[in-house]
Design an enzyme around this catalytic site. Structure first.
Site, short mmCIF file in Angstrom:
data_model
loop_
_atom_site.label_atom_id
_atom_site.label_comp_id
_atom_site.label_asym_id
_atom_site.label_seq_id
_atom_site.Cartn_x
_atom_site.Cartn_y
_atom_site.Cartn_z
N HIS A 22 20.89 24.00 75.41
CA HIS A 22 21.10 25.18 76.25
C HIS A 22 21.88 26.26 75.50
O HIS A 22 21.62 27.44 75.65
CB HIS A 22 21.83 24.79 77.54
CG HIS A 22 21.02 23.89 78.43
ND1 HIS A 22 20.61 24.25 79.69
CD2 HIS A 22 20.50 22.65 78.22
CE1 HIS A 22 19.88 23.27 80.22
NE2 HIS A 22 19.82 22.28 79.33
N ASP A 81 23.17 29.50 83.44
CA ASP A 81 22.33 28.32 83.34
C ASP A 81 21.96 27.75 84.71
O ASP A 81 22.72 27.83 85.66
CB ASP A 81 23.11 27.24 82.57
CG ASP A 81 22.19 26.27 81.89
OD1 ASP A 81 21.96 26.43 80.68
OD2 ASP A 81 21.68 25.35 82.57
#
Ligand code: UDP
Length: 483
Positions: free
Chosen positions: A22, A133
């Site tokens: 990520h 996220d």
């Protein structure tokens, strides 16, 4: 930007989940926005800021006039019941998989404690938008308090988002006799075949199931989604997503290709456990498209018995290889067949730990990629024009596999059958490894796969060039949130 002079600079905040899969694309994204004239701020914790600082310094040295910075949040691991200093999924290296799994789940929930700090920061800085996220569902509400648009970054592509959506709505897994019986995913274009053992069961009553429901709800309530993909790669699914799931989606990838030089490509993640130049020199000595690169990303671990089979399968295939092996730090080496390294000397290279993946994939000697189908790896393989052996392990990787094998048709499945909870993987024999690797290199079907893969790579590059689909996607995003 001449005529834009009177505009205030767009300020974008990025808040990545603390795992390499990520953080790496988020870093690329922040650099991209900054190179197009925005001010980028990445939000993270102290130890993760150390990881990001170096590539940011590299970028700033190359582009002194651009604005990109880090904002650090406290993260008191011990108070949250986590081991000291465990601020990143990568730091959970216990050899005991139950322990590791339990800790990682705990880590997921602990990030919620960053919400107060996020709110304070948004209140005082008022950025134009927050790209947070998917694993921070609470960010939508936090941003909403200060009228800051919250966008979701899933880190995965349209195909898996659509597949997950269709399975969630229609629950086809409830209508099969057994968990290994193949079914077609309803409503999803392309008649995609999958089994229950391979999907993410999102509606479970488990803590994780409830969490995933929260994730989906926060997407519905967000201002949209930013996708690391490009239109030409998965146009049917981009269209489906925008018509049935979430109208407001912008694709701006593949993000990895914005890293052009050696330094940028080498420095995106951890420090490599091999000298990058040495590694490239080794590849220089190999014929074009002759080496297979084998990697399972930054989270998956395999048991020793599985590593043994991979070694034997690679050796049997007779193919040159670079194999990245990730092991628990406290594990002793009993995973190689006897005399293996001697026998494959010159032919095979083992990297223990972290490999400079994009440098290797982009080298002309690399001709195939055994991948766990993490989305970043898939895109990096696509951008490098490589046919793949697909070996999904967990998360949404089985969906990504179906895209590669059933839609793009640039991959051969190794035959992993089951999603395994703790990212340990289904057991695969040496024969299957050998067969899949050979199939990528030999025969007419292999040539066709390679041809398709090279075509996709050209499309990937065109997508991010001026006037390309992702270039335009970023433009329209920036226009939208500038006002
Ligand atoms: N990566 C790398 N070297 C390694 C392992 C991983 O550079 O030895 C990078 C890889 O290039 C990719 C990311 O780490 O950008 C992994 O993301 P992916 O989505 O493929 O898988 P995950 O690690 O999230 O399972």
């Amino acid at each position: 930007m001449g005529s834009d002079h009177h505009h205030r600079k767009l300020h974008v905040m990025f808040f990545p989940f603390m795992a390499y899969g990520h953080m790496i694309p988020t870093l690329d994204m922040a650099k991209l926005f900054s190179s197009r004239g925005a001010k980028s701020t990445i939000l993270t914790t102290p130890l993760n800021s150390k990881i990001l600082q170096k590539p940011i310094d590299t970028f700033k040295n190359l582009n002194p006039s651009l604005e990109i910075d880090i904002q650090i949040f406290d993260f008191s691991c011990v108070e949250l019941g986590l081991p000291e200093g465990c601020e990143n999924v990568d730091f959970f290296t216990s050899n005991n998989n139950d322990d590791r799994n339990e800790m990682i789940v705990k880590f997921f929930f602990s990030t919620r404690f960053l919400k107060d700090q996020l709110e304070k920061l948004l209140e005082t800085t008022r950025p134009d938008c927050l790209i947070a996220d998917m694993f921070f569902p609470w960010a939508t509400e936090a941003a909403g308090k200060f009228n800051v648009p919250r966008l979701v970054f899933h880190g995965t592509g349209y195909f898996s988002l659509c597949a997950g959506y269709c399975i969630g709505v229609h629950k086809p897994q409830k209508r099969v006799a057994s968990s290994c019986e193949p079914f077609v995913i309803p409503e999803l274009p392309g008649n995609i075949v999958i089994t229950e053992e391979q999907i993410i069961d999102g509606d479970g009553e488990s803590d994780m199931g409830k969490f995933m429901t929260e994730v989906r709800e926060s997407e519905v309530n967000s201002s949209g989604v930013v996708v690391n993909s490009f239109y030409e790669l998965e146009h049917d699914y981009a269209d489906f997503y925008k018509s049935c799931v979430q109208k407001r989606a912008w694709h701006i990838g593949p993000l990895s290709v914005y890293n052009r030089g050696f330094e940028e490509k080498a420095g995106r993640g951890k420090k490599a456990n091999i000298d990058e130049a040495e590694c490239l020199k080794w590849l220089d000595s190999k014929k074009p498209d002759s080496v297979i690169y084998v990697s399972f990303g930054s989270v998956a671990f395999f048991k020793n018995e599985q590593l043994f089979e991979i070694a034997a399968g690679l050796e049997a295939s007779g193919t040159s290889f670079i194999w990245v092996v990730r092991k628990a730090t406290d594990d002793k080496e009993e995973w190689l067949p006897e005399g293996f390294e001697e026998r494959v000397k010159g032919k095979g290279m083992i990297i223990r730990g972290w490999a400079p993946q994009v440098l290797i994939l982009d080298h002309q000697a690399t001709g195939g990629f055994v991948t766990h189908c993490g989305w970043n790896s898939i895109l990096e393989g696509v951008a490098a024009g490589l046919p793949m052996v697909t070996w999904p392990v967990g998360a949404e990787q089985f969906y990504n596999e179906k895209l590669v094998t059933q839609v793009l048709r640039t991959g051969v499945s190794v035959g992993a059958k089951r999603h395994v909870k703790v990212m340990m993987g289904d057991f695969i024999s040496r024969e299957k490894v050998d067969k899949a690797v050979r199939e990528v290199f030999a025969g007419e079907a292999a040539e066709e796969r390679r041809r398709r893969a090279k075509k996709l790579a050209a499309m990937a590059k065109a997508a991010v060039e001026e006037g390309g689909s992702s270039f335009n996607g970023l433009n329209s995003f920036m226009e939208e949130f500038s006002s």
